[in-house]
Design a protein around this motif. Structure first.
Motif, PDB file in Angstrom:
ATOM      1  N   ASN A  84       0.718  -1.290   0.036  1.00  0.00           N
ATOM      2  CA  ASN A  84      -0.075   0.084   0.004  1.00  0.00           C
ATOM      3  C   ASN A  84       0.849   1.104   0.054  1.00  0.00           C
ATOM      4  N   THR A  85       2.236   1.128   0.105  1.00  0.00           N
ATOM      5  CA  THR A  85       3.069   2.299   0.156  1.00  0.00           C
ATOM      6  C   THR A  85       3.757   2.612  -1.042  1.00  0.00           C
ATOM      7  N   SER A  86       3.513   1.674  -2.170  1.00  0.00           N
ATOM      8  CA  SER A  86       4.474   1.645  -3.262  1.00  0.00           C
ATOM      9  C   SER A  86       4.016   3.033  -4.184  1.00  0.00           C
ATOM     10  N   VAL A  87       4.969   3.355  -4.830  1.00  0.00           N
ATOM     11  CA  VAL A  87       4.751   4.498  -5.770  1.00  0.00           C
ATOM     12  C   VAL A  87       5.287   4.047  -7.196  1.00  0.00           C
ATOM     13  N   SER A  88       4.145   4.093  -8.085  1.00  0.00           N
ATOM     14  CA  SER A  88       4.192   3.652  -9.493  1.00  0.00           C
ATOM     15  C   SER A  88       5.701   4.272 -10.478  1.00  0.00           C
ATOM     16  N   ASP A  89       6.104   3.547 -11.500  1.00  0.00           N
ATOM     17  CA  ASP A  89       7.268   4.384 -11.913  1.00  0.00           C
ATOM     18  C   ASP A  89       6.756   5.573 -12.624  1.00  0.00           C
ATOM     19  N   SER A  90       5.623   5.392 -13.084  1.00  0.00           N
ATOM     20  CA  SER A  90       4.884   6.585 -14.010  1.00  0.00           C
ATOM     21  C   SER A  90       4.698   7.684 -12.903  1.00  0.00           C
ATOM     22  N   GLU A  91       4.512   7.598 -11.770  1.00  0.00           N
ATOM     23  CA  GLU A  91       4.259   8.540 -10.749  1.00  0.00           C
ATOM     24  C   GLU A  91       5.584   9.221 -10.354  1.00  0.00           C
ATOM     25  N   ILE A  92       6.531   8.340 -10.361  1.00  0.00           N
ATOM     26  CA  ILE A  92       8.015   8.913  -9.928  1.00  0.00           C
ATOM     27  C   ILE A  92       8.521   9.622 -11.270  1.00  0.00           C
ATOM     28  N   THR A  93       8.189   9.255 -12.280  1.00  0.00           N
ATOM     29  CA  THR A  93       8.465   9.875 -13.515  1.00  0.00           C
ATOM     30  C   THR A  93       7.915  11.236 -13.755  1.00  0.00           C
TER      31      THR A  93
END
Length: 202
Positions: A84-93
């Motif tokens: 539940n704490t993960s951040v997607s690669d697209s969100e990071i980009t």
């Protein structure tokens, strides 16, 4: 939540709400007793390399590359605390696109150390130490007077055992560092320079 306010002060304030549900809270996944504790992360190393590059020190790679690697690593390591704490690669980009490393030396140092603050959120001593060293992020001290006179705490006090069992050396150290009773928590340690040279301890 504003630093240094208690519930009564919030209720009396015209600037802030006293509805505690309106303030951010630590995600429950980050408060589990079985959670990992990181003493130094890859994100921290990359952000230190980014600062070194900005300062012109001899490190491989560009400040931009180290900055982006540091931000990406900081957002990725949070997944160790649960799905539940993960951040997607697209969100990071997208975040990096919105918060790219700016131009100008001081703006770059500010951006890097603001990200370092976020990256060390769960390691308060490291966040505090890097803030004292760099001066970033730019924070507002708590309004309480108390022992600090409305200033930030810059150091921890010597433990009582040192005063009791090593009194002569304890007193000599205080005198050498020009620590008085009134500034025992606000006197700077030797490396506590903040963001600007004129803030450095003598």
């Amino acid at each position: 939540m504003p630093n240094g306010f208690d519930n009564n002060e919030l209720a009396a304030s015209n600037e802030y709400t006293d509805d505690l549900d309106q303030y951010t809270r630590i995600h429950p996944n980050l408060r589990d007793r079985n959670d990992p504790m990181f003493f130094q992360t890859y994100a921290e190393v990359e952000l230190m390399l980014a600062e070194a590059a900005v300062r012109g020190w001899n490190v491989p790679g560009s400040a931009e590359a180290h900055y982006e690697a540091g931000v990406r690593a900081a957002m990725n390591y949070i997944t160790r605390y649960g799905e539940n704490t993960s951040v997607s690669d697209s969100e990071i980009t997208q975040y990096l696109s919105d918060n790219s490393l700016p131009s100008g030396r001081e703006a770059r140092l500010r951006a890097i150390n603001n990200q370092y603050w976020a990256a060390t959120f769960l390691n308060g001593i490291e966040s505090w130490s890097n803030w004292r060293r760099s001066g970033y992020p730019e924070l507002t001290p708590a309004p309480e007077e108390g022992d600090t006179g409305g200033q930030f705490i810059r150091r921890l006090d010597y433990p009582q055992g040192e005063r009791d069992l090593n009194g002569d050396n304890y007193q000599e150290a205080r005198e050498r560092q020009n620590i008085t009773q009134s500034n025992r928590l606000t006197a700077r340690v030797w490396w506590d320079c903040g963001a600007y040279a004129d803030q450095c301890a003598e």
